[in-house]
Design an enzyme around this catalytic site. Structure first.
Site, mmCIF file in Angstrom:
data_model
loop_
_atom_site.group_PDB
_atom_site.id
_atom_site.type_symbol
_atom_site.label_atom_id
_atom_site.label_comp_id
_atom_site.label_asym_id
_atom_site.label_seq_id
_atom_site.Cartn_x
_atom_site.Cartn_y
_atom_site.Cartn_z
ATOM 1 N N LEU A 128 0.726 -2.702 -1.278
ATOM 2 C CA LEU A 128 0.122 -2.481 -2.592
ATOM 3 C C LEU A 128 1.119 -2.649 -3.735
ATOM 4 O O LEU A 128 0.759 -2.409 -4.886
ATOM 5 C CB LEU A 128 -0.474 -1.076 -2.660
ATOM 6 C CG LEU A 128 -1.674 -0.781 -1.761
ATOM 7 C CD1 LEU A 128 -2.068 0.677 -1.875
ATOM 8 C CD2 LEU A 128 -2.843 -1.683 -2.118
ATOM 9 N N PRO A 178 2.333 -5.137 -5.537
ATOM 10 C CA PRO A 178 1.894 -5.873 -6.736
ATOM 11 C C PRO A 178 0.902 -5.079 -7.586
ATOM 12 O O PRO A 178 0.964 -5.120 -8.824
ATOM 13 C CB PRO A 178 1.248 -7.136 -6.149
ATOM 14 C CG PRO A 178 1.935 -7.321 -4.842
ATOM 15 C CD PRO A 178 2.129 -5.935 -4.311
ATOM 16 N N TYR A 179 0.009 -4.351 -6.929
ATOM 17 C CA TYR A 179 -0.941 -3.490 -7.646
ATOM 18 C C TYR A 179 -0.202 -2.383 -8.390
ATOM 19 O O TYR A 179 -0.506 -2.087 -9.558
ATOM 20 C CB TYR A 179 -1.922 -2.904 -6.634
ATOM 21 C CG TYR A 179 -2.720 -1.719 -7.110
ATOM 22 C CD1 TYR A 179 -3.843 -1.873 -7.908
ATOM 23 C CD2 TYR A 179 -2.349 -0.423 -6.744
ATOM 24 C CE1 TYR A 179 -4.583 -0.774 -8.336
ATOM 25 C CE2 TYR A 179 -3.074 0.674 -7.155
ATOM 26 C CZ TYR A 179 -4.191 0.493 -7.953
ATOM 27 O OH TYR A 179 -4.912 1.580 -8.368
ATOM 28 N N LEU A 180 0.781 -1.781 -7.742
ATOM 29 C CA LEU A 180 1.534 -0.696 -8.381
ATOM 30 C C LEU A 180 2.366 -1.208 -9.550
ATOM 31 O O LEU A 180 2.536 -0.502 -10.554
ATOM 32 C CB LEU A 180 2.430 0.001 -7.355
ATOM 33 C CG LEU A 180 1.698 0.744 -6.238
ATOM 34 C CD1 LEU A 180 2.694 1.312 -5.237
ATOM 35 C CD2 LEU A 180 0.822 1.848 -6.805
ATOM 36 N N LYS A 193 -0.031 -1.496 -12.376
ATOM 37 C CA LYS A 193 -0.323 -0.161 -12.896
ATOM 38 C C LYS A 193 0.866 0.409 -13.673
ATOM 39 O O LYS A 193 0.694 1.100 -14.680
ATOM 40 C CB LYS A 193 -0.706 0.777 -11.749
ATOM 41 C CG LYS A 193 -2.084 0.532 -11.174
ATOM 42 C CD LYS A 193 -3.168 0.808 -12.189
ATOM 43 C CE LYS A 193 -4.558 0.770 -11.597
ATOM 44 N NZ LYS A 193 -5.608 0.927 -12.635
#
Length: 211
Positions: A123, A125-127, A130
């Site tokens: 995750l 890239p998502y973090l 964010k």
């Protein structure tokens, strides 16, 4: 009467939040991608606004004084959508909030967004997305609350949480319903402004845990 805008209202947390806010007789604007997505929420009493987060959606902010950004690209999309929704749409929402004099902006982020290097995870890239969305909100001058829940589960909420991490990684979870409970509390309590909270299942009431 001023309204609360829920961005991502057709998502799992968004739907629960809209329902809870309406139960407490709040005026709610639900931003959805298309009318079909909003039919269920409209039946509950929400005002439906159709908008595409990848384009201009400022019209949704009209007559609103509070905003919740709970939108996400989802686990079945590529990193392109992660950038466009979790980062760029969030950035645009902050800009629109500034222009429309929003009094409280609540960002639903994720555990690890404060430091994407902290966990070894697919995750990341998502973090990272964010992280920059949260940072942009922090620097915006808006009255904000940032929520960074642990792994989301579909169990029924208990209304009991904790904001300090357990050493047991398996305990870093929280039902989506409890995240919706926390958002509702934050919208109603100015004491949560200017705060960032990590959220997990626990044994304290929301009031106790966030105070």
């Amino acid at each position: 009467m001023k309204k609360t805008l829920v961005i991502g209202a057709s998502g799992q947390i968004g739907k629960m939040l809209v329902e809870k806010l309406l139960q407490e007789e709040n005026s709610v604007v639900a931003l959805v991608r298309n009318e079909q997505k909003g039919q269920e929420l409209e039946k509950l009493g929400a005002e439906i606004v159709v908008g595409d987060l990848e384009n201009d959606f400022e019209h949704a902010f009209k007559d609103c004084d509070k905003v919740v950004f709970s939108a996400g690209s989802g686990g079945n999309t590529g990193y392109d959508k992660t950038l466009l929704i979790d980062l760029w749409a969030a950035k645009k929402a902050v800009d629109y909030a500034i222009k429309n004099d929003i009094q409280h902006f609540i960002m639903v982020s994720g555990l690890g967004a404060g430091d994407p290097n902290e966990f070894v995870s697919d995750l990341k890239p998502y973090l990272v997305a964010k992280y920059f969305a949260d940072y942009y909100l922090l620097e915006s001058g808006l009255a904000y609350t940032i929520l960074q829940p642990g792994s989301l589960i579909n169990e029924k909420g208990t209304g009991l949480i904790r904001t300090n991490r357990s050493d047991n990684f398996k305990e870093l979870v929280i039902p989506r319903e409890d995240v919706a409970h926390v958002i509702t509390y934050c919208l109603e309590n100015n004491s949560t402004k200017g705060k960032t909270y990590e959220l997990f299942s626990g044994k304290e009431s929301i009031r106790e845990s966030l105070s």
